[in-house]
Motif scaffolding. Structure first.
Motif, mmCIF file in Angstrom:
data_model
loop_
_atom_site.group_PDB
_atom_site.id
_atom_site.type_symbol
_atom_site.label_atom_id
_atom_site.label_comp_id
_atom_site.label_asym_id
_atom_site.label_seq_id
_atom_site.Cartn_x
_atom_site.Cartn_y
_atom_site.Cartn_z
ATOM 1 N N ASP A 2 0.835 -1.192 0.000
ATOM 2 C CA ASP A 2 0.000 0.000 0.000
ATOM 3 C C ASP A 2 0.876 1.249 0.000
ATOM 4 N N SER A 3 0.262 2.387 -0.279
ATOM 5 C CA SER A 3 1.018 3.633 -0.420
ATOM 6 C C SER A 3 1.684 4.038 0.888
ATOM 7 N N ALA A 4 1.064 3.731 2.012
ATOM 8 C CA ALA A 4 1.655 4.098 3.303
ATOM 9 C C ALA A 4 2.962 3.342 3.534
ATOM 10 N N ALA A 5 2.981 2.059 3.210
ATOM 11 C CA ALA A 5 4.197 1.264 3.375
ATOM 12 C C ALA A 5 5.286 1.720 2.414
ATOM 13 N N LEU A 6 4.877 2.073 1.189
ATOM 14 C CA LEU A 6 5.841 2.569 0.212
ATOM 15 C C LEU A 6 6.415 3.909 0.660
ATOM 16 N N ASP A 7 5.552 4.784 1.140
ATOM 17 C CA ASP A 7 6.015 6.095 1.619
ATOM 18 C C ASP A 7 6.970 5.950 2.802
ATOM 19 N N ARG A 8 6.674 4.978 3.665
ATOM 20 C CA ARG A 8 7.530 4.771 4.835
ATOM 21 C C ARG A 8 8.931 4.342 4.396
ATOM 22 N N ARG A 40 12.799 -7.029 0.606
ATOM 23 C CA ARG A 40 12.503 -7.676 1.889
ATOM 24 C C ARG A 40 11.332 -6.969 2.571
ATOM 25 N N TRP A 41 11.309 -5.650 2.488
ATOM 26 C CA TRP A 41 10.218 -4.876 3.083
ATOM 27 C C TRP A 41 8.892 -5.196 2.384
ATOM 28 N N GLN A 42 8.955 -5.345 1.099
ATOM 29 C CA GLN A 42 7.758 -5.662 0.318
ATOM 30 C C GLN A 42 7.190 -7.018 0.716
ATOM 31 N N ARG A 48 3.653 -6.834 11.819
ATOM 32 C CA ARG A 48 4.403 -7.293 12.980
ATOM 33 C C ARG A 48 5.675 -6.477 13.213
ATOM 34 N N VAL A 49 5.929 -5.513 12.340
ATOM 35 C CA VAL A 49 7.117 -4.671 12.481
ATOM 36 C C VAL A 49 6.769 -3.482 13.369
ATOM 37 N N GLU A 50 7.305 -3.451 14.571
ATOM 38 C CA GLU A 50 6.956 -2.401 15.519
ATOM 39 C C GLU A 50 7.601 -1.061 15.156
ATOM 40 N N THR A 51 8.868 -1.108 14.748
ATOM 41 C CA THR A 51 9.602 0.121 14.423
ATOM 42 C C THR A 51 10.215 -0.037 13.036
ATOM 43 N N PRO A 52 9.542 0.465 12.004
ATOM 44 C CA PRO A 52 10.040 0.266 10.644
ATOM 45 C C PRO A 52 11.468 0.753 10.429
ATOM 46 N N GLU A 53 11.832 1.903 10.997
ATOM 47 C CA GLU A 53 13.186 2.427 10.784
ATOM 48 C C GLU A 53 14.232 1.454 11.304
#
Length: 312
Positions: A2-8, A40-42, A48-53
């Motif tokens: 989704d766009s939010a995950a891509l933007d992140r 890998r992010w895709q 389940r990822v608490e802190t994406p950074e």
């Protein structure tokens, strides 16, 4: 995705690229590591990822360590053929430059020195010194203990400091003046003046105009001056190799002054300098086309000023 995950991910791309570049010393390899991180992010269960950074940092760091440990990388580095890939000032891959440590970490001198470190030492050094991660965070990224992280950092600092030339940061305008004077001496044949412009512990490395299988290394002021004088002496053979008579521009590469040889807007060679105490402490000459690809691409996108020497 989704766009939010891509933007992140896109919000982290620049930081990931500058981290990967410092770990690998290669812009091309850094881009590959970032792209693999994106894949890998895709594919990840992002819920389940608490802190994406933190997750992205861990993945790109691990991918870089895998590359540093690979058989091909070990062979190239062990064979003495490795040099960092130079980047023109303003390249976003150079990353944060707010502190002296951040600026120094991308200098060609320090990137070359970091070859003395193990992959884990290199990762700890970069994560702590450049990106200010705590030892607790580094331990989580590398799956080591906090104590081990502290020990790796201590050893890395000692090894890098042992190879450094000169003291702290040099004013860019002053460093440029030294390089201008150095270039004038090199192209005029004034070897005595060249020697005077070199520190007592000067070191020079070169890829031999991109033709040598092993790096050329020179120490002592007299040997470095002789190498520079020979390198800057124009000959028909050198002009044929370069594809013409280059213009010599003074620019900044990896935070340091550099001389770029340019033929019809194409960068065919670069010599980067480290200046300490008003003299040259380190030179790095690069002419291999694959090492100059990104710098050349960036150069073409800019409007360069007048060259120091219009036709070499």
């Amino acid at each position: 995705m989704d766009s939010a995950a891509l933007d992140r991910f896109e919000a982290s791309r620049g930081r990931l690229a500058s981290l990967a570049y410092r770990l690998l010393g290669s812009a091309a390899d850094a881009e590959d590591a970032v792209q693999d991180t994106f894949l890998r992010w895709q594919a990840a269960d992002r819920e389940r990822v608490e802190t994406p950074e933190a997750w992205l940092t861990k993945v790109v760091t691990r991918l870089c360590l895998d590359r540093l440990r690979s058989a091909q990388a070990r062979h190239e580095r062990a064979a003495g053929a490795w040099l960092p890939e130079p980047l023109l000032e303003g390249d976003p891959m150079l990353g944060p430059a707010d502190t002296f440590e951040q600026r120094e970490s991308v200098s060609l001198a320090v990137l070359t020195l970091m070859e003395r470190l193990s992959p884990v030492e290199r990762a700890v050094y970069v994560l702590r010194e450049v990106f200010s991660y705590s030892h607790a965070d580094i331990a989580g990224i590398l799956d080591i203990t906090r104590s081990a992280s502290q020990q790796h950092l201590h050893r890395a600092r000692i090894r890098v400091a042992a190879g450094r030339r000169g003291g702290g940061e040099v004013d860019p305008a002053s460093a440029r003046r030294v390089v201008e004077e150095f270039l004038a001496a090199a192209t005029s044949g004034r070897t005595e003046r060249l020697v005077a412009l070199l520190t007592d512990d000067v070191t020079a490395v070169s890829d031999g105009a991109g033709l040598s299988r092993r790096l050329l290394r020179f120490r002592t002021r007299e040997r470095v001056a002789s190498y520079v004088r020979a390198g800057f002496k124009p000959t028909p053979a050198k002009r044929r190799l370069a594809g013409g008579s280059p213009a010599l521009h003074i620019a900044r590469v990896n935070g340091s002054p550099a001389v770029l040889a340019v033929v019809e807007d194409r960068v065919v060679g670069a010599v980067a300098f480290e200046v300490a105490g008003g003299r040259v402490a380190f030179l790095c000459g690069i002419a291999a086309a694959d090492r100059l690809a990104r710098l050349d691409e960036t150069w073409r996108q800019r409007e360069p000023g007048a060259p120091a020497i219009a036709s070499w």
